[in-house]
Design a protein around this motif. Structure first.
Motif, PDB file in Angstrom:
ATOM      1  N   GLY A 288       0.776  -1.225   0.000  1.00  0.00           N
ATOM      2  CA  GLY A 288       0.000   0.000   0.000  1.00  0.00           C
ATOM      3  C   GLY A 288       0.808   1.276   0.000  1.00  0.00           C
ATOM      4  N   GLU A 289       2.106   1.178  -0.152  1.00  0.00           N
ATOM      5  CA  GLU A 289       2.977   2.351  -0.124  1.00  0.00           C
ATOM      6  C   GLU A 289       3.184   2.897  -1.536  1.00  0.00           C
ATOM      7  OE1 GLU A 289       7.062   3.541   2.225  1.00  0.00           O
ATOM      8  OE2 GLU A 289       6.964   1.561   1.310  1.00  0.00           O
ATOM      9  N   LEU A 290       3.304   4.210  -1.639  1.00  0.00           N
ATOM     10  CA  LEU A 290       3.683   4.856  -2.892  1.00  0.00           C
ATOM     11  C   LEU A 290       5.116   5.335  -2.724  1.00  0.00           C
ATOM     12  CD1 LEU A 290       1.379   7.252  -4.929  1.00  0.00           C
ATOM     13  CD2 LEU A 290       3.851   7.115  -5.220  1.00  0.00           C
TER      14      LEU A 290
ATOM     15  N   ARG B  87      -3.287   8.869 -18.988  1.00  0.00           N
ATOM     16  CA  ARG B  87      -4.304   8.281 -18.125  1.00  0.00           C
ATOM     17  C   ARG B  87      -4.849   6.983 -18.729  1.00  0.00           C
ATOM     18  NH1 ARG B  87      -8.476  12.754 -17.233  1.00  0.00           N
ATOM     19  NH2 ARG B  87      -7.311  14.044 -18.690  1.00  0.00           N
ATOM     20  N   LEU B  88      -4.928   6.935 -20.059  1.00  0.00           N
ATOM     21  CA  LEU B  88      -5.341   5.691 -20.715  1.00  0.00           C
ATOM     22  C   LEU B  88      -4.279   4.615 -20.539  1.00  0.00           C
ATOM     23  CD1 LEU B  88      -7.457   4.241 -22.416  1.00  0.00           C
ATOM     24  CD2 LEU B  88      -6.357   5.171 -24.467  1.00  0.00           C
ATOM     25  N   HIS B  89      -3.000   5.010 -20.556  1.00  0.00           N
ATOM     26  CA  HIS B  89      -1.910   4.066 -20.268  1.00  0.00           C
ATOM     27  C   HIS B  89      -2.112   3.442 -18.878  1.00  0.00           C
ATOM     28  CE1 HIS B  89       0.876   4.083 -23.586  1.00  0.00           C
ATOM     29  NE2 HIS B  89       0.991   5.401 -23.591  1.00  0.00           N
ATOM     30  N   ILE B  90      -2.444   4.277 -17.903  1.00  0.00           N
ATOM     31  CA  ILE B  90      -2.643   3.767 -16.543  1.00  0.00           C
ATOM     32  C   ILE B  90      -3.814   2.784 -16.508  1.00  0.00           C
ATOM     33  CG2 ILE B  90      -3.332   4.418 -14.195  1.00  0.00           C
ATOM     34  CD1 ILE B  90      -1.707   6.962 -14.529  1.00  0.00           C
ATOM     35  N   ALA B  91      -4.900   3.126 -17.200  1.00  0.00           N
ATOM     36  CA  ALA B  91      -6.043   2.209 -17.263  1.00  0.00           C
ATOM     37  C   ALA B  91      -5.633   0.881 -17.884  1.00  0.00           C
ATOM     38  CB  ALA B  91      -7.176   2.850 -18.061  1.00  0.00           C
ATOM     39  N   ARG B  92      -4.851   0.941 -18.938  1.00  0.00           N
ATOM     40  CA  ARG B  92      -4.382  -0.291 -19.591  1.00  0.00           C
ATOM     41  C   ARG B  92      -3.550  -1.144 -18.623  1.00  0.00           C
ATOM     42  NH1 ARG B  92       0.473   0.099 -23.637  1.00  0.00           N
ATOM     43  NH2 ARG B  92       1.422   0.133 -21.571  1.00  0.00           N
ATOM     44  N   GLY B  93      -2.661  -0.487 -17.858  1.00  0.00           N
ATOM     45  CA  GLY B  93      -1.809  -1.225 -16.930  1.00  0.00           C
ATOM     46  C   GLY B  93      -2.556  -1.839 -15.766  1.00  0.00           C
TER      47      GLY B  93
ATOM     48  N   ILE C 188      -2.878   9.199 -10.001  1.00  0.00           N
ATOM     49  CA  ILE C 188      -1.872   8.376  -9.320  1.00  0.00           C
ATOM     50  C   ILE C 188      -2.155   8.307  -7.820  1.00  0.00           C
ATOM     51  CG2 ILE C 188       0.582   8.224  -8.745  1.00  0.00           C
ATOM     52  CD1 ILE C 188       1.124   9.519 -11.514  1.00  0.00           C
ATOM     53  N   ALA C 189      -2.536   9.439  -7.230  1.00  0.00           N
ATOM     54  CA  ALA C 189      -2.880   9.435  -5.809  1.00  0.00           C
ATOM     55  C   ALA C 189      -4.057   8.504  -5.543  1.00  0.00           C
ATOM     56  CB  ALA C 189      -3.204  10.851  -5.345  1.00  0.00           C
ATOM     57  N   GLY C 190      -4.992   8.425  -6.495  1.00  0.00           N
ATOM     58  CA  GLY C 190      -6.135   7.537  -6.344  1.00  0.00           C
ATOM     59  C   GLY C 190      -5.758   6.069  -6.356  1.00  0.00           C
ATOM     60  N   LEU C 191      -4.627   5.725  -6.973  1.00  0.00           N
ATOM     61  CA  LEU C 191      -4.193   4.331  -6.999  1.00  0.00           C
ATOM     62  C   LEU C 191      -3.859   3.837  -5.591  1.00  0.00           C
ATOM     63  CD1 LEU C 191      -1.842   4.437 -10.126  1.00  0.00           C
ATOM     64  CD2 LEU C 191      -4.189   3.574 -10.007  1.00  0.00           C
ATOM     65  N   LYS C 192      -3.214   4.688  -4.818  1.00  0.00           N
ATOM     66  CA  LYS C 192      -2.913   4.305  -3.440  1.00  0.00           C
ATOM     67  C   LYS C 192      -4.202   4.151  -2.635  1.00  0.00           C
ATOM     68  CE  LYS C 192      -0.596   5.719   0.761  1.00  0.00           C
ATOM     69  NZ  LYS C 192       0.099   6.790   1.496  1.00  0.00           N
ATOM     70  N   ASP C 193      -5.141   5.053  -2.861  1.00  0.00           N
ATOM     71  CA  ASP C 193      -6.426   4.950  -2.168  1.00  0.00           C
ATOM     72  C   ASP C 193      -7.148   3.656  -2.535  1.00  0.00           C
ATOM     73  OD1 ASP C 193      -5.919   7.428  -1.072  1.00  0.00           O
ATOM     74  OD2 ASP C 193      -7.045   8.516  -2.598  1.00  0.00           O
ATOM     75  N   ALA C 194      -6.877   3.139  -3.743  1.00  0.00           N
ATOM     76  CA  ALA C 194      -7.487   1.887  -4.189  1.00  0.00           C
ATOM     77  C   ALA C 194      -6.748   0.665  -3.664  1.00  0.00           C
ATOM     78  CB  ALA C 194      -7.541   1.847  -5.711  1.00  0.00           C
ATOM     79  N   GLY C 195      -5.696   0.881  -2.854  1.00  0.00           N
ATOM     80  CA  GLY C 195      -4.988  -0.236  -2.234  1.00  0.00           C
ATOM     81  C   GLY C 195      -3.806  -0.770  -3.006  1.00  0.00           C
ATOM     82  N   LYS C 196      -3.401  -0.081  -4.072  1.00  0.00           N
ATOM     83  CA  LYS C 196      -2.268  -0.547  -4.860  1.00  0.00           C
ATOM     84  C   LYS C 196      -0.945  -0.167  -4.202  1.00  0.00           C
ATOM     85  CE  LYS C 196      -5.081  -1.969  -8.059  1.00  0.00           C
ATOM     86  NZ  LYS C 196      -5.372  -3.408  -8.213  1.00  0.00           N
ATOM     87  N   THR C 197       0.061  -0.996  -4.435  1.00  0.00           N
ATOM     88  CA  THR C 197       1.433  -0.658  -4.083  1.00  0.00           C
ATOM     89  C   THR C 197       2.077  -0.097  -5.338  1.00  0.00           C
ATOM     90  OG1 THR C 197       1.548  -2.433  -2.441  1.00  0.00           O
ATOM     91  CG2 THR C 197       3.638  -1.539  -3.248  1.00  0.00           C
ATOM     92  N   VAL C 198       2.653   1.110  -5.242  1.00  0.00           N
ATOM     93  CA  VAL C 198       3.101   1.824  -6.437  1.00  0.00           C
ATOM     94  C   VAL C 198       4.560   2.224  -6.301  1.00  0.00           C
ATOM     95  CG1 VAL C 198       2.698   3.795  -7.968  1.00  0.00           C
ATOM     96  CG2 VAL C 198       0.764   2.723  -6.777  1.00  0.00           C
TER      97      VAL C 198
END
Length: 329
Positions: free
Chosen positions: A41-43, A155-161, A190-200
């Motif tokens: 869960g860390e960025l 942003r579409l790249h991020i969605a694809r990944g 990108i900040a929302g990815l951490k809120d979604a529980g991803k490790t970035v």
């Protein structure tokens, strides 16, 4: 807690050639013993100038390059021995315009990559809708990518990944070349990815970006980590002191080295600005180095001289130019 991403004394050496008439092979060390850990869960940010070794490090972590020495693990699995297992559980997003089909719509792009990533057909449309909302492209998904701005493409790249819902995401300079408005929207994503529980893991050479997004930062210079800690840790290294900026019109490397010998000076850098170069000298608190600096610049054509308090960018410049001993924050 077990680290999600582990880099253990990573090295990577390239064989290249040099010389115009008589070619000869040389070994270039792109990464020279990089070690760090990222918790769930860390960025985590890798910060450094172009050529510092950030992209090479990230390519070893995502199984695209085999380390010359050292080890790396993702979710407890070795990136060399269990490369296929690791690839199924990570996402990778790089900066730039490559990797999308411009004559297709964003929706068709995501449908295509969902098939490649093996996303369950019954789940695809719902997953794509979720990601379009996450990256702020809902309502624009039927437009051709060729009409997208660079920020929208990123942003579409991020969605694809994220199509296969990986727990770990690697972002390699995702905002490079994006206009200020697009970059701000991208940072919100990108900040929302951490809120979604991803490790970035985020690589960037923008200090303000790492400061606003990252829980911890490692600064890389010439293939080595020269500092590691929270953004506050790095800011603390320049909370006191003084910076002198002097416009010069031509300066020799030997003169720059002479400035570094002044008592109390801890960093000297030369920056290109407009029609002149600017010598940026950082000194310890309580020191006023202007007189000594000007004395050593005797014979150099000078312009404006200013004194100011140091900033976070000054800490970054000092780290990547002076290469102090790494600090574990």
């Amino acid at each position: 807690m077990t680290a999600v991403v582990e880099a253990i004394d990573l090295h990577r050496t390239y064989r290249t050639t040099t010389g115009t008439f008589r070619r000869r092979s040389i070994d270039v060390e792109a990464v020279r013993g990089v070690s760090f850990e990222i918790e769930e869960g860390e960025l985590f940010g890798l910060l450094g100038p172009n050529g510092a070794g950030k992209t090479t490090t990230i390519k070893m972590l995502i199984t695209l390059l085999i380390p010359t020495a050292g080890h790396a693990r993702v979710l407890g699995h070795d990136v060399v021995d269990d490369a296929h297992w690791v690839r199924e559980r990570i996402g990778y997003v790089f900066g730039g315009d490559r990797g999308l089909y411009e004559r297709l719509s964003a929706l068709d792009n995501l449908r295509y990559f969902a098939e490649l990533y093996g996303v369950d057909p019954k789940r695809q449309r719902a997953r794509i809708d979720e990601l379009l909302e996450l990256v702020g492209l809902e309502g624009r998904e039927k437009e051709r990518v060729e009409g997208y701005s660079r920020g929208m493409r990123q942003r579409l790249h991020i969605a694809r990944g994220l199509l296969h819902d990986p727990p770990v995401l690697f972002l390699d300079e995702p905002t490079i070349g994006v206009d200020p408005v697009g970059a701000r929207e991208l940072r919100q994503t990108i900040a929302g990815l951490k809120d979604a529980g991803k490790t970035v893991l985020l690589t960037t050479h923008y200090m303000f970006e790492a400061d606003s997004l990252c829980d911890r930062i490692a600064v890389v210079a010439k293939g080595r980590i020269v500092a590691e800690g929270t953004p506050r840790d790095l800011k603390g290294s320049v909370s006191e002191g003084v910076v002198v900026e002097i416009e010069v019109y031509g300066i020799e490397d030997s003169t720059v080295e002479l400035l570094r010998t002044i008592e109390g000076v801890n960093s000297v850098a030369v920056e290109d600005r407009d029609q002149a170069q600017v010598v940026v000298v950082q000194a310890d608190v309580g020191r006023e180095p202007t007189h000594d600096v000007l004395a050593r610049l005797d014979g150099v054509s000078l312009g404006r001289v200013t004194t100011r308090e140091p900033t976070l960018e000054d800490a970054y410049v000092a780290l990547v130019t002076e290469q102090p001993v790494a600090v574990d924050g």
